[in-house]
Design a protein around this motif. Structure first.
Motif, short mmCIF file in Angstrom:
data_model
loop_
_atom_site.label_atom_id
_atom_site.label_comp_id
_atom_site.label_asym_id
_atom_site.label_seq_id
_atom_site.Cartn_x
_atom_site.Cartn_y
_atom_site.Cartn_z
N ALA A 12 15.82 76.51 42.67
CA ALA A 12 17.19 75.71 42.77
C ALA A 12 17.26 75.51 44.22
CB ALA A 12 18.16 76.59 42.19
N LEU A 13 16.93 76.61 45.20
CA LEU A 13 17.19 76.44 46.53
C LEU A 13 16.25 75.31 47.18
CD1 LEU A 13 17.00 80.13 47.61
CD2 LEU A 13 18.95 78.34 47.83
N LEU A 14 15.04 75.04 46.66
CA LEU A 14 14.23 73.91 47.16
C LEU A 14 14.73 72.44 46.79
CD1 LEU A 14 10.79 75.23 46.36
CD2 LEU A 14 11.75 74.82 48.62
N CYS A 15 15.30 72.60 45.41
CA CYS A 15 15.89 71.08 44.93
C CYS A 15 17.03 71.01 45.79
CB CYS A 15 16.18 71.42 43.50
SG CYS A 15 14.82 71.30 42.48
N PHE A 16 18.21 71.78 46.05
CA PHE A 16 19.37 71.49 46.82
C PHE A 16 19.06 71.14 48.53
CE2 PHE A 16 21.43 74.62 43.53
CZ PHE A 16 21.82 73.52 42.80
N SER A 17 18.14 72.04 48.75
CA SER A 17 17.44 71.57 50.31
C SER A 17 17.03 70.26 50.39
CB SER A 17 16.71 72.68 50.67
OG SER A 17 16.99 73.83 50.72
N LEU A 18 16.38 69.99 49.36
CA LEU A 18 15.63 68.52 49.53
C LEU A 18 16.97 67.55 49.25
CD1 LEU A 18 13.28 66.70 49.48
CD2 LEU A 18 13.21 66.96 47.01
N GLY A 19 17.72 67.83 48.27
CA GLY A 19 18.98 66.87 48.25
C GLY A 19 19.92 66.92 49.49
N LEU A 20 20.00 67.86 50.09
CA LEU A 20 20.74 68.10 51.41
C LEU A 20 19.99 67.18 52.59
CD1 LEU A 20 23.30 69.70 52.49
CD2 LEU A 20 21.56 71.19 53.81
N LEU A 21 18.73 67.30 52.51
CA LEU A 21 18.05 66.47 53.59
C LEU A 21 18.30 65.07 53.34
CD1 LEU A 21 15.93 66.62 56.08
CD2 LEU A 21 14.14 66.50 54.03
N CYS A 22 18.02 64.48 51.98
CA CYS A 22 18.23 63.00 51.71
C CYS A 22 19.70 62.56 51.81
CB CYS A 22 17.89 62.87 50.17
SG CYS A 22 16.22 63.22 49.63
N GLU A 34 31.54 53.58 53.74
CA GLU A 34 31.53 54.32 52.22
C GLU A 34 30.30 55.13 52.11
OE1 GLU A 34 32.22 51.03 52.94
OE2 GLU A 34 34.58 50.78 52.33
N ASP A 35 29.12 54.44 52.34
CA ASP A 35 27.98 55.20 52.20
C ASP A 35 28.13 56.53 52.78
OD1 ASP A 35 26.80 53.23 50.65
OD2 ASP A 35 26.08 52.30 52.28
N ARG A 36 28.56 56.54 54.21
CA ARG A 36 28.48 57.82 54.88
C ARG A 36 29.50 58.82 54.26
NH1 ARG A 36 27.82 54.04 59.82
NH2 ARG A 36 25.62 54.62 60.35
N VAL A 37 30.60 58.61 53.89
CA VAL A 37 31.59 59.24 53.21
C VAL A 37 30.82 59.93 51.91
CG1 VAL A 37 33.67 59.43 51.74
CG2 VAL A 37 33.86 58.23 53.96
N LEU A 38 30.43 59.12 51.32
CA LEU A 38 29.63 59.59 49.67
C LEU A 38 28.49 60.47 49.99
CD1 LEU A 38 29.13 56.51 47.63
CD2 LEU A 38 30.81 58.54 47.22
N ALA A 39 27.71 60.21 51.59
CA ALA A 39 26.60 61.25 51.77
C ALA A 39 27.42 62.57 52.50
CB ALA A 39 25.90 60.61 52.92
N LEU A 40 28.48 62.36 52.87
CA LEU A 40 29.07 63.54 53.52
C LEU A 40 29.62 64.47 52.17
CD1 LEU A 40 30.14 65.14 55.88
CD2 LEU A 40 32.13 63.88 55.62
N ASP A 41 30.21 63.88 51.28
CA ASP A 41 30.40 64.69 49.81
C ASP A 41 29.29 65.40 49.41
OD1 ASP A 41 33.09 64.07 50.13
OD2 ASP A 41 32.87 62.08 48.72
#
Length: 93
Positions: A12-22, A34-41
């Motif tokens: 789970a930590l690896l998956c969430f970290s990968l999602g954070l990086l993307c 709008e893309d930046r706001v969604l990425a910040l969310d």
């Protein structure tokens, strides 16, 4: 059973970290606001989820409190940014 829970936490930590990086890459390279706001969310949600998994892993309650604060401030920030993008101002006179 405990070994399975440890491996699930690491996965789970690896998956969430990968999602954070993307999401961080999309935050830097996003073509529109709008893309930046969604990425910040996505960044704050993944950060909150990483803290929750770490709280379960280390059995420490402070991680849950910090995750709750991140969720609260992230939601308020997202609402303010959405209102600003829609109307151009956050506080109406």
């Amino acid at each position: 059973m405990m070994l399975l829970l440890n491996w699930a936490g690491v996965f789970a930590l690896l998956c969430f970290s990968l999602g954070l990086l993307c999401a961080a890459l999309r935050l830097m390279r996003g073509p529109t606001a709008e893309d930046r706001v969604l990425a910040l969310d996505t960044v704050y949600i993944n950060g909150m989820l990483i803290l929750l998994v770490l709280g379960l892993r280390f059995e420490e309650g402070l991680y849950f409190d910090v995750a709750l604060l991140i969720a609260l401030f992230g939601f308020v920030g997202s609402a303010a940014l959405a209102k600003f993008l829609l109307r151009g101002e956050v506080i109406e006179p």
